[in-house]
Design an enzyme around this catalytic site. Structure first.
Site, PDB file in Angstrom:
ATOM      1  N   LYS A  97      40.072  48.361  26.701  1.00 55.53           N
ATOM      2  CA  LYS A  97      38.750  47.973  26.352  1.00 55.53           C
ATOM      3  C   LYS A  97      38.032  47.346  27.679  1.00 55.53           C
ATOM      4  O   LYS A  97      37.207  47.438  28.246  1.00 55.53           O
ATOM      5  CB  LYS A  97      39.302  46.088  26.110  1.00 55.53           C
ATOM      6  N   ASN A  98      39.364  46.901  29.317  1.00 48.65           N
ATOM      7  CA  ASN A  98      38.715  46.832  30.396  1.00 48.65           C
ATOM      8  C   ASN A  98      38.179  47.849  31.068  1.00 48.65           C
ATOM      9  O   ASN A  98      37.702  48.103  32.585  1.00 48.65           O
ATOM     10  CB  ASN A  98      39.776  46.007  31.078  1.00 48.65           C
ATOM     11  N   CYS A 111      37.251  29.474  31.856  1.00 46.36           N
ATOM     12  CA  CYS A 111      37.133  29.974  30.584  1.00 46.36           C
ATOM     13  C   CYS A 111      37.715  29.060  29.855  1.00 46.36           C
ATOM     14  O   CYS A 111      38.440  27.720  30.233  1.00 46.36           O
ATOM     15  CB  CYS A 111      38.384  31.605  31.381  1.00 46.36           C
ATOM     16  N   ARG A 162      37.604  30.097  36.574  1.00 47.25           N
ATOM     17  CA  ARG A 162      37.645  31.688  37.276  1.00 47.25           C
ATOM     18  C   ARG A 162      36.865  31.565  37.829  1.00 47.25           C
ATOM     19  O   ARG A 162      35.567  32.735  37.313  1.00 47.25           O
ATOM     20  CB  ARG A 162      37.492  33.213  35.509  1.00 47.25           C
ATOM     21  N   ASP A 213      48.213  40.119  31.716  1.00 51.26           N
ATOM     22  CA  ASP A 213      47.397  40.277  30.292  1.00 51.26           C
ATOM     23  C   ASP A 213      49.171  40.268  29.420  1.00 51.26           C
ATOM     24  O   ASP A 213      48.532  40.436  27.988  1.00 51.26           O
ATOM     25  CB  ASP A 213      46.465  41.333  30.203  1.00 51.26           C
ATOM     26  N   ARG A 271      38.153  40.081  20.260  1.00 50.75           N
ATOM     27  CA  ARG A 271      37.970  41.078  21.066  1.00 50.75           C
ATOM     28  C   ARG A 271      38.465  41.663  21.786  1.00 50.75           C
ATOM     29  O   ARG A 271      37.955  42.866  22.474  1.00 50.75           O
ATOM     30  CB  ARG A 271      37.446  39.822  22.262  1.00 50.75           C
TER      31      ARG A 271
HETATM   32  C1  UD1 Z   1      40.293  41.746  35.257  1.00 56.57           C
HETATM   33  C2  UD1 Z   1      40.319  41.587  33.350  1.00 56.57           C
HETATM   34  C3  UD1 Z   1      42.011  40.745  33.024  1.00 56.57           C
HETATM   35  C4  UD1 Z   1      42.926  40.590  33.773  1.00 56.57           C
HETATM   36  C5  UD1 Z   1      42.271  40.493  35.428  1.00 56.57           C
HETATM   37  C6  UD1 Z   1      43.726  40.521  35.818  1.00 56.57           C
HETATM   38  C7  UD1 Z   1      38.615  42.859  32.536  1.00 56.57           C
HETATM   39  C8  UD1 Z   1      37.026  42.645  31.889  1.00 56.57           C
HETATM   40  N1  UD1 Z   1      39.703  41.603  32.764  1.00 56.57           N
HETATM   41  O1  UD1 Z   1      40.118  39.914  35.043  1.00 56.57           O
HETATM   42  O2  UD1 Z   1      42.051  40.839  31.154  1.00 56.57           O
HETATM   43  O3  UD1 Z   1      43.716  39.382  32.713  1.00 56.57           O
HETATM   44  O4  UD1 Z   1      41.672  41.436  35.745  1.00 56.57           O
HETATM   45  O5  UD1 Z   1      44.421  41.013  35.808  1.00 56.57           O
HETATM   46  O6  UD1 Z   1      39.043  43.635  33.450  1.00 56.57           O
HETATM   47  N2  UD1 Z   1      39.254  35.948  42.045  1.00 56.57           N
HETATM   48  C9  UD1 Z   1      38.534  35.153  42.994  1.00 56.57           C
HETATM   49  N3  UD1 Z   1      37.089  35.030  43.226  1.00 56.57           N
HETATM   50  C10 UD1 Z   1      36.474  35.732  42.605  1.00 56.57           C
HETATM   51  C11 UD1 Z   1      37.534  37.184  41.563  1.00 56.57           C
HETATM   52  C12 UD1 Z   1      38.277  36.358  41.216  1.00 56.57           C
HETATM   53  O7  UD1 Z   1      38.991  33.692  43.012  1.00 56.57           O
HETATM   54  O8  UD1 Z   1      35.623  36.289  42.921  1.00 56.57           O
HETATM   55  C13 UD1 Z   1      40.719  35.913  41.115  1.00 56.57           C
HETATM   56  C14 UD1 Z   1      41.083  35.057  40.179  1.00 56.57           C
HETATM   57  O9  UD1 Z   1      40.966  33.687  39.919  1.00 56.57           O
HETATM   58  C15 UD1 Z   1      42.416  35.542  39.893  1.00 56.57           C
HETATM   59  C16 UD1 Z   1      42.392  36.810  40.183  1.00 56.57           C
HETATM   60  O10 UD1 Z   1      41.480  36.527  41.960  1.00 56.57           O
HETATM   61  O11 UD1 Z   1      43.599  34.736  40.779  1.00 56.57           O
HETATM   62  C17 UD1 Z   1      42.266  38.213  39.913  1.00 56.57           C
HETATM   63  O12 UD1 Z   1      40.908  37.845  38.866  1.00 56.57           O
HETATM   64  P1  UD1 Z   1      39.884  39.438  39.023  1.00 56.57           P
HETATM   65  O13 UD1 Z   1      40.875  40.358  38.769  1.00 56.57           O
HETATM   66  O14 UD1 Z   1      39.532  38.996  39.611  1.00 56.57           O
HETATM   67  O15 UD1 Z   1      40.295  38.869  37.513  1.00 56.57           O
HETATM   68  P2  UD1 Z   1      39.045  39.518  36.272  1.00 56.57           P
HETATM   69  O16 UD1 Z   1      38.346  40.667  36.552  1.00 56.57           O
HETATM   70  O17 UD1 Z   1      38.076  38.776  35.981  1.00 56.57           O
END
Ligand code: UD1
Length: 423
Positions: free
Chosen positions: A22-23, A116, A121, A307, A399
């Protein structure tokens, strides 16, 4: 709203095939914005999130058709650069359109995703990274409004390693003028696949799979085809289904998966006593009668995935002894805990640490799923709980897990989907 009815205690064994990730798909689909043409994405899972991304991309003028596990995407007639709130609120990964839109068309209007079910997030790293490439970005009425003539290469350091920000900024940088360096880039397999897809489209990226990406911007890219990697979280969830079966379980074999993407989970499953064999694209698990209590701390790849945290807590609820499960990626991701406790589990949470005191048996009850991975943990618990467990609101699981009940039935579980109560 559908619900699952699970009559627990049926032994699990047999073989199933794992679907596409999915991701990975949610990053590959918006990447096609970067060049006009026709793309074929093979091994795309049939999931609600994929439908949401399809609808969003179609509102921009893309033409998308799905034949079984393949998507054909035509990006020749993109005529809108906006991701409206009504789509983004359903799925945060919608923000992936920001980077490619600003890179190819010089403008983008993308709704801010908001929080979320289990906490905040942020997307600050996406915005700061794309700003550093020269885009002017303002936040207006809940929307990110980005404009740029042509993006320019820059050095970017992510304070936190982020899958989404790495993917988004990388998609913006591939068409920028000059060189972009991303330090502390995410190394998750889905980001590796996105990088490889971009290279197939004509991008120049060095350091793929490492924490330092060097991207030499190109003037133009072109359409191409790709086969999506297998879903490591679906694989991991079924491995835990095999492991939680304990003494009522038999050997389960998962095919069309990649054991190399699950190193951390496999070690932890061996630590609890499960026997695991792997080949190039398969994994076999034979559960141990007794589940040893084993601590887990989530981390970015190749650490133990956040996850898979909820599923591990479900498993540990039946372990011999006490285990500590710490989530260092998302601090508030524990909505499954009160629901597991309704099945008799003994779990307490303080800040981002769950203490799980193993018990002898879970007892079926009605439980409510609150998000995707929490739902998975409740189903796992239901598989071994005495009596009947009803998991309500399973739209969350749709999902991210393709035909989960059919795959579990193929392993011998007694699970069915029924129309549930409305809330
Ligand atoms: C992706 C995955 C999700 C998984 C997550 C962590 C997808 C669609 N989703 O989510 O299933 O749980 O990786 O492996 O691929 N952060 C910030 N600022 C930002 C972005 C992130 O502080 O702008 C922080 C988040 O709060 C979190 C960490 O970075 O603590 C990692 O998040 P991130 O890797 O960005 O997750 P997603 O890409 O949203």
């Amino acid at each position: 709203m559908d619900k699952f009815i699970i009559n627990g205690g049926k032994s699990l064994s047999g073989t199933i095939a794992i679907g596409g990730a999915k991701n990975a798909s949610l990053a590959l689909m918006p990447a096609t914005i970067l060049a006009g043409g026709t793309y074929h994405l093979y091994n795309t899972p049939q999931l609600r999130d994929i439908n949401t991304m399809t609808t969003l991309l179609e509102t921009m003028g893309m033409n998308i058709s799905q034949q079984d596990q393949s998507l054909t995407i035509d990006t020749k007639n993109i005529n809108s650069y906006e991701a409206p709130y009504e789509h983004v609120k359903k799925m945060r990964a919608s923000i992936y359109v920001l980077g490619p839109l600003i890179a190819r068309f010089g403008e983008a209007k993308v709704s801010l995703p908001g929080g979320c079910a289990w906490g905040p997030r942020p997307v600050n790293l996406h915005i700061e990274g794309i700003r550093k490439l020269g885009a002017e970005i303002e936040i207006e009425a809940g929307y990110i409004i980005a404009k740029a003539k042509r993006l320019k290469g820059a050095r970017i350091l992510f304070d936190v390693s982020s899958v989404g920000a790495t993917g988004n900024v990388m998609m913006a940088a591939v068409l920028a003028k000059g060189t972009t360096i991303i330090e502390n880039a995410a190394q998750e397999p889905e980001i590796v696949q996105l990088s490889e897809f971009l290279v197939k489209m004509g991008a120049k990226i060095d350091g793929i799979g490492t924490g330092r990406l060097e991207i030499e911007g190109v003037d133009e890219m072109h359409s191409t085809d790709i086969t999506t990697i297998s879903d490591r979280i679906e694989t991991g969830t079924f491995l835990i289904a095999g492991a939680i079966a304990g003494k009522i379980g038999g050997k389960i074999r998962l095919e069309k998966c990649n054991p190399n993407h699950l190193g951390a989970l496999i070690v932890k499953l061996q630590d609890i006593g499960a026997e695991i064999k792997t080949g190039d694209d398969w994994i076999e698990l034979t559960p141990s009668e007794k589940i040893k209590a084993v601590n887990v701390t989530t981390a970015i790849y190749p650490g133990y995935p956040t996850d898979m945290q909820a599923q591990w807590i479900a498993l540990m609820s039946l372990a011999e002894g006490t285990s500590i499960v710490t989530d260092t990626v998302y601090f508030d991701r524990f909505t499954h805990v009160p629901e597991l406790n309704r099945l008799g589990a003994n779990i307490t949470v303080k800040e981002n640490i769950a203490t799980v005191i193993g018990i002898k048996k879970l007892i079926g009850a009605k439980v409510m799923s609150t998000d995707l991975r929490a739902s998975a943990s409740l189903i796992l618990a239901g598989l071994v709980a005495e009596g009947t467990t009803e998991v309500l609101r399973v739209y969350h699981i749709d999902r991210g897990y393709e035909s989960v009940e059919k795959k579990l039935q193929a392993l011998g579980a007694n699970i069915s989907r029924e129309q549930g109560e409305e809330f």
